[in-house]
Motif scaffolding. Structure first.
Motif, PDB file in Angstrom:
ATOM      1  N   PRO A   1       0.797  -1.231   0.000  1.00 57.17           N
ATOM      2  CA  PRO A   1       0.000   0.000   0.000  1.00 57.17           C
ATOM      3  C   PRO A   1       0.824   1.274   0.000  1.00 57.17           C
ATOM      4  N   GLU A   2       1.923   1.280   0.736  1.00 56.41           N
ATOM      5  CA  GLU A   2       2.696   2.509   0.880  1.00 56.41           C
ATOM      6  C   GLU A   2       3.359   2.947  -0.418  1.00 56.41           C
ATOM      7  N   THR A   3       3.374   2.092  -1.446  1.00 61.11           N
ATOM      8  CA  THR A   3       4.015   2.430  -2.718  1.00 61.11           C
ATOM      9  C   THR A   3       3.025   2.791  -3.811  1.00 61.11           C
ATOM     10  N   VAL A   4       1.730   2.707  -3.526  1.00 57.24           N
ATOM     11  CA  VAL A   4       0.691   3.009  -4.518  1.00 57.24           C
ATOM     12  C   VAL A   4       0.249   4.458  -4.338  1.00 57.24           C
ATOM     13  N   PHE A   5       0.133   5.191  -5.446  1.00 59.54           N
ATOM     14  CA  PHE A   5      -0.252   6.597  -5.383  1.00 59.54           C
ATOM     15  C   PHE A   5      -1.540   6.818  -6.165  1.00 59.54           C
TER      16      PHE A   5
ATOM     17  N   VAL B   1       2.555   1.358  -8.232  1.00 58.02           N
ATOM     18  CA  VAL B   1       1.595   1.757  -9.263  1.00 58.02           C
ATOM     19  C   VAL B   1       1.186   3.203  -9.003  1.00 58.02           C
ATOM     20  N   VAL B   2       1.147   4.010 -10.072  1.00 59.21           N
ATOM     21  CA  VAL B   2       0.781   5.418  -9.958  1.00 59.21           C
ATOM     22  C   VAL B   2      -0.463   5.672 -10.800  1.00 59.21           C
TER      23      VAL B   2
ATOM     24  N   GLU C   1      -6.517  -6.590 -12.553  1.00 58.57           N
ATOM     25  CA  GLU C   1      -5.241  -6.602 -11.854  1.00 58.57           C
ATOM     26  C   GLU C   1      -4.269  -5.666 -12.546  1.00 58.57           C
ATOM     27  N   ILE C   2      -3.653  -4.801 -11.741  1.00 58.11           N
ATOM     28  CA  ILE C   2      -2.612  -3.894 -12.230  1.00 58.11           C
ATOM     29  C   ILE C   2      -1.314  -4.315 -11.551  1.00 58.11           C
TER      30      ILE C   2
END
Length: 453
Positions: free
Chosen positions: A254-258, A275-276, A288-289
């Protein structure tokens, strides 16, 4: 009761140290002012007025993007919040109902809080918060009959500065009362400005009732510096991630998704690391991404898979069970159900029919240096690896293009297109060619060593 919205967005924001108007700095891939507009829109307002000033044309363009129904009023000189509201009121002529004044640099006010303000039994309602460090905030001074007055820090006594109930600036009032009170504002204060907050004292003087609705301090966070903007971004992303998880979305890291302000993701979707999401993205349930994808202005349907390392640009529409693999870019293209685009491909300004397979290295050559052109590929087609599709061009249903082809003309349904030069093999020539090249390289090096090259 009918509601109207005034959003104050005229300030330059000098502490941002930027040529960009403060309310246009991005938060969650949207300008700050969009957050206030989005929150206000949840009240279903009858009218929306945005007060512009510094960079008015750019602010108006952003307002049109996020709230096409809104109208803008220009505050040519910034003479305070009361003066700003005065510029907006002529655009609300004839409106009868409650007016809420919001700020374009205060992005975290919740619609539930605004609903509480509308429901409060008072003529003028001010949103306040208990501040951990009151600092230079205006103070809300309460009395036996509700809110007595608002005192700006620079005009407050030491006793008033000791009060921790602070003013957020957000105000709700009945339209006719607001018109009357704003018209009566003066500028006899330390800053020589027309304070909207003075309407509380004016309202009390004529027997109207004022009240405070409280909210958490974090909800009133205003953005004045780059550091505050960075902190707000972290807070926005933390909230967006928590909301996604609560809605049944899987975030593997979660902490890397924007997220962007308007990102929509259905339950049981899976979002991989890093993922951005840019503006305008909708991901349907069960899609799914994978990791390291960047998506903007696109729609991904149920059962589709994207990535890793894929980019979906505005206008990308993926139907159910489409597969877009690594190092693939899709722009303004519709991929019908079951299309597979495995890797190393660019599809722009295109439509691809159901179940078609796009081979590695395929490019739709959509731009001629002046205009964009469209590529159409039918259903059940097979596009061989390293095919260049020079638009405008069409490949029919069930057709096949040979690897390495440059397709410039229509390929009929069921046909095979080969568009490449015939291979020529010269037996034994390679050693001679290499010897010739090495000799030439040595000659050039010798010339450089002599200094005559």
């Amino acid at each position: 009761m009918a509601t109207a919205l005034i959003v104050l967005a005229a300030g330059q924001g000098t502490r941002m140290n930027s040529d960009l108007p403060k309310v246009l700095h991005p938060l969650g891939a949207a300008p700050l002012v969009a957050h206030a507009l989005r929150t206000g829109a949840m009240l279903d307002p009858e009218a929306v007025v945005v007060v512009t000033g510094h960079g008015a044309e750019a602010v108006e363009r952003a307002v049109r993007d996020w709230a096409p129904e809104a109208r803008c009023a220009l505050q040519a000189e910034q003479k305070g919040t009361g003066h700003a509201v005065a510029q907006a009121l002529p655009l609300l002529e004839g409106f009868e109902g409650r007016v809420i004044v919001l700020y374009g640099d205060t992005p975290f006010i919740r619609p539930e809080t605004l609903e509480d303000m509308l429901a409060a039994p008072a003529d003028v309602v001010v949103l306040g918060f208990e501040a951990e460090d009151p600092g230079r905030y205006g103070r809300l001074i309460e009395g036996p009959e509700g809110l007595a007055r608002i005192v700006e820090w620079k005009d407050a006594t030491e006793a008033e500065r000791a009060v921790t109930l602070c003013n957020s600036g957000v105000i709700a009032a009945e339209a006719d009362l607001l018109r009357r009170l704003v018209g009566a504002l003066g500028c006899d204060n330390a800053a020589g400005e027309y304070y909207l907050t003075d309407i509380v004292g004016l309202a009390r003087a004529e027997g109207a009732r004022a009240a405070v609705v409280r909210c958490p301090e974090a909800e009133t966070l205003g953005i004045n510096t780059r550091a505050e903007l960075a902190r707000a971004e972290a807070l926005f992303q933390a909230r967006a991630r928590a909301a996604a998880l609560e809605d049944g979305v899987t975030l593997t890291a979660p902490e890397t998704v924007f997220f962007a302000l308007d990102t929509v993701i259905g339950r049981d979707a899976v979002i991989g690391p890093n993922v951005v999401f840019g503006p305008g993205v909708t991901i349907e349930s069960g899609a799914e991404i994978a990791a390291f994808c960047h998506l903007t202005g696109c729609h991904v349907s149920r059962g589709a898979t994207v990535g890793p390392f894929a980019r979906l640009r505005p206008g990308a529409e993926l139907a159910e069970d489409v597969h877009v693999g690594n190092f693939v870019e899709i722009k303004n293209a519709l991929l019908d159900e079951g299309v597979k685009v495995g890797h190393l491909t660019y599809l722009g300004d295109a439509q691809v029919g159901a179940r078609t397979n796009i081979g590695a290295g395929t490019v739709t050559c959509n731009y001629d240096g002046v205009m964009k052109h469209r590529t159409e590929i039918g259903a059940d087609a097979f596009i061989g690896s390293d095919t260049m599709l020079v638009a405008p061009v069409r490949v029919g249903d069930g057709a096949l293009t040979a690897s390495g082809s440059v397709i410039t003309e229509e390929v009929p349904a069921g046909a095979v297109a080969l568009a490449r030069a015939r291979q020529v093999v010269k037996a034994g020539l390679a050693p001679k060619l290499f010897a010739m090249l090495r000799a030439e390289k040595a000659r050039r090096q010798a010339a450089r060593d002599r200094g005559d090259a």
